[in-house]
Scaffold this motif. Structure first.
Motif, mmCIF file in Angstrom:
data_model
loop_
_atom_site.group_PDB
_atom_site.id
_atom_site.type_symbol
_atom_site.label_atom_id
_atom_site.label_comp_id
_atom_site.label_asym_id
_atom_site.label_seq_id
_atom_site.Cartn_x
_atom_site.Cartn_y
_atom_site.Cartn_z
ATOM 1 N N GLY A 6 2.141 -8.848 21.048
ATOM 2 C CA GLY A 6 0.765 -9.252 21.246
ATOM 3 C C GLY A 6 -0.273 -8.209 20.868
ATOM 4 N N ALA A 7 0.172 -7.012 20.480
ATOM 5 C CA ALA A 7 -0.772 -5.955 20.113
ATOM 6 C C ALA A 7 -0.826 -5.834 18.594
ATOM 7 C CB ALA A 7 -0.328 -4.625 20.716
ATOM 8 N N PRO A 8 -2.008 -5.640 18.048
ATOM 9 C CA PRO A 8 -2.093 -5.495 16.593
ATOM 10 C C PRO A 8 -1.441 -4.183 16.144
ATOM 11 C CG PRO A 8 -4.226 -5.114 17.599
ATOM 12 C CD PRO A 8 -3.311 -5.555 18.692
ATOM 13 N N LEU A 9 -0.755 -4.255 15.049
ATOM 14 C CA LEU A 9 -0.090 -3.089 14.487
ATOM 15 C C LEU A 9 -0.523 -2.968 13.037
ATOM 16 C CD1 LEU A 9 2.082 -0.853 14.773
ATOM 17 C CD2 LEU A 9 3.742 -2.537 14.021
ATOM 18 N N HIS A 10 -1.095 -1.875 12.692
ATOM 19 C CA HIS A 10 -1.577 -1.651 11.330
ATOM 20 C C HIS A 10 -0.509 -0.862 10.573
ATOM 21 C CE1 HIS A 10 -4.391 -1.115 8.086
ATOM 22 N NE2 HIS A 10 -4.204 0.189 8.128
ATOM 23 N N VAL A 11 0.078 -1.481 9.562
ATOM 24 C CA VAL A 11 1.120 -0.847 8.759
ATOM 25 C C VAL A 11 0.626 -0.840 7.318
ATOM 26 C CG1 VAL A 11 3.551 -0.894 8.114
ATOM 27 C CG2 VAL A 11 2.843 -1.804 10.328
ATOM 28 N N PRO A 12 0.003 0.266 6.883
ATOM 29 C CA PRO A 12 -0.593 0.292 5.538
ATOM 30 C C PRO A 12 0.400 -0.001 4.415
ATOM 31 C CG PRO A 12 -1.294 2.184 6.824
ATOM 32 C CD PRO A 12 -0.230 1.495 7.612
ATOM 33 N N ASN A 13 1.599 0.582 4.464
ATOM 34 C CA ASN A 13 2.558 0.340 3.387
ATOM 35 C C ASN A 13 2.991 -1.119 3.327
ATOM 36 O OD1 ASN A 13 2.516 2.926 2.439
ATOM 37 N ND2 ASN A 13 4.435 3.533 3.404
ATOM 38 N N LEU A 14 3.195 -1.721 4.467
ATOM 39 C CA LEU A 14 3.587 -3.124 4.498
ATOM 40 C C LEU A 14 2.468 -4.007 3.972
ATOM 41 C CD1 LEU A 14 5.737 -5.170 5.216
ATOM 42 C CD2 LEU A 14 4.867 -5.183 7.558
ATOM 43 N N GLU A 15 1.255 -3.710 4.364
ATOM 44 C CA GLU A 15 0.121 -4.487 3.881
ATOM 45 C C GLU A 15 -0.070 -4.305 2.379
ATOM 46 O OE1 GLU A 15 -3.052 -3.244 6.430
ATOM 47 O OE2 GLU A 15 -2.155 -4.214 8.176
ATOM 48 N N ALA A 16 0.126 -3.079 1.899
ATOM 49 C CA ALA A 16 0.032 -2.833 0.454
ATOM 50 C C ALA A 16 1.142 -3.574 -0.285
ATOM 51 C CB ALA A 16 0.106 -1.336 0.168
ATOM 52 N N TYR A 17 2.344 -3.618 0.297
ATOM 53 C CA TYR A 17 3.461 -4.335 -0.315
ATOM 54 C C TYR A 17 3.142 -5.823 -0.413
ATOM 55 C CZ TYR A 17 8.151 -6.112 -1.126
ATOM 56 O OH TYR A 17 9.235 -6.757 -1.663
ATOM 57 N N TRP A 18 2.555 -6.390 0.616
ATOM 58 C CA TRP A 18 2.205 -7.812 0.584
ATOM 59 C C TRP A 18 1.168 -8.101 -0.490
ATOM 60 C CZ3 TRP A 18 1.658 -8.149 6.580
ATOM 61 C CH2 TRP A 18 2.924 -8.359 7.138
ATOM 62 N N ARG A 19 0.247 -7.162 -0.708
ATOM 63 C CA ARG A 19 -0.777 -7.373 -1.732
ATOM 64 C C ARG A 19 -0.186 -7.274 -3.138
ATOM 65 N NH1 ARG A 19 -3.803 -4.464 1.939
ATOM 66 N NH2 ARG A 19 -3.491 -2.509 0.849
ATOM 67 N N ASP A 20 0.687 -6.269 -3.360
ATOM 68 C CA ASP A 20 1.282 -6.082 -4.690
ATOM 69 C C ASP A 20 2.579 -5.299 -4.526
ATOM 70 O OD1 ASP A 20 1.892 -5.800 -7.343
ATOM 71 O OD2 ASP A 20 0.279 -4.394 -7.780
ATOM 72 N N SER A 21 3.705 -5.972 -4.677
ATOM 73 C CA SER A 21 5.006 -5.346 -4.441
ATOM 74 C C SER A 21 5.527 -4.572 -5.649
ATOM 75 C CB SER A 21 6.026 -6.398 -4.038
ATOM 76 O OG SER A 21 6.231 -7.310 -5.102
ATOM 77 N N ARG A 22 4.871 -4.712 -6.805
ATOM 78 C CA ARG A 22 5.399 -4.086 -8.018
ATOM 79 C C ARG A 22 5.595 -2.574 -7.908
ATOM 80 N NH1 ARG A 22 1.401 -6.842 -12.101
ATOM 81 N NH2 ARG A 22 0.126 -6.294 -10.325
ATOM 82 N N PRO A 23 4.636 -1.796 -7.395
ATOM 83 C CA PRO A 23 4.880 -0.350 -7.297
ATOM 84 C C PRO A 23 6.064 -0.013 -6.381
ATOM 85 C CG PRO A 23 2.558 -0.832 -6.936
ATOM 86 C CD PRO A 23 3.281 -2.138 -6.988
ATOM 87 N N PHE A 24 6.223 -0.787 -5.326
ATOM 88 C CA PHE A 24 7.321 -0.546 -4.400
ATOM 89 C C PHE A 24 8.657 -0.906 -5.046
ATOM 90 C CE2 PHE A 24 3.566 -1.135 -1.855
ATOM 91 C CZ PHE A 24 3.655 -0.103 -0.932
ATOM 92 N N GLU A 25 8.681 -2.002 -5.780
ATOM 93 C CA GLU A 25 9.903 -2.409 -6.465
ATOM 94 C C GLU A 25 10.272 -1.402 -7.555
ATOM 95 O OE1 GLU A 25 11.973 -4.772 -5.552
ATOM 96 O OE2 GLU A 25 10.638 -5.184 -3.879
ATOM 97 N N THR A 26 9.292 -0.874 -8.244
ATOM 98 C CA THR A 26 9.549 0.144 -9.266
ATOM 99 C C THR A 26 10.174 1.375 -8.634
ATOM 100 O OG1 THR A 26 7.718 -0.657 -10.612
ATOM 101 C CG2 THR A 26 8.466 1.595 -11.034
ATOM 102 N N GLU A 27 9.619 1.809 -7.522
ATOM 103 C CA GLU A 27 10.170 2.974 -6.816
ATOM 104 C C GLU A 27 11.572 2.690 -6.301
ATOM 105 O OE1 GLU A 27 10.794 6.636 -5.270
ATOM 106 O OE2 GLU A 27 9.233 5.992 -6.668
ATOM 107 N N ARG A 28 11.812 1.483 -5.800
ATOM 108 C CA ARG A 28 13.143 1.122 -5.311
ATOM 109 C C ARG A 28 14.164 1.155 -6.444
ATOM 110 N NH1 ARG A 28 16.573 -2.625 -5.540
ATOM 111 N NH2 ARG A 28 15.230 -4.010 -6.728
ATOM 112 N N ARG A 29 13.782 0.600 -7.605
ATOM 113 C CA ARG A 29 14.696 0.621 -8.752
ATOM 114 C C ARG A 29 14.964 2.047 -9.225
ATOM 115 N NH1 ARG A 29 11.815 -3.954 -9.994
ATOM 116 N NH2 ARG A 29 10.421 -2.886 -11.421
#
Length: 62
Positions: A6-29
């Motif tokens: 019930g409490a808001p949790l701010h997760v910048p990386n997760l929010e950035a991933y939802w907006r555009d996953s390409r940089p994260f996928e590139t790093e994962r690869r």
């Protein structure tokens, strides 16, 4: 914004991933390729040993 218990949790990386996953996928690869390169020599040695055992077993059975 994500809610846990019930409490808001701010997760910048997760929010950035939802907006555009390409940089994260590139790093994962990139990281997966680095890990694969670390294991490649071991995998090749194990594969060669296994194939040698199979060949010896086939020669014994002929």
């Amino acid at each position: 914004m994500t809610f846990i218990d019930g409490a808001p949790l701010h997760v910048p990386n997760l929010e950035a991933y939802w907006r555009d996953s390409r940089p994260f996928e590139t790093e994962r690869r990139r990281e997966q390729a680095r890990i694969d390169a670390l294991f490649a020599p071991h995998d090749a040695r194990v594969r060669a040993e296994r194939e040698a055992r199979w060949a010896a077993e086939e020669n014994r059975n002929v």
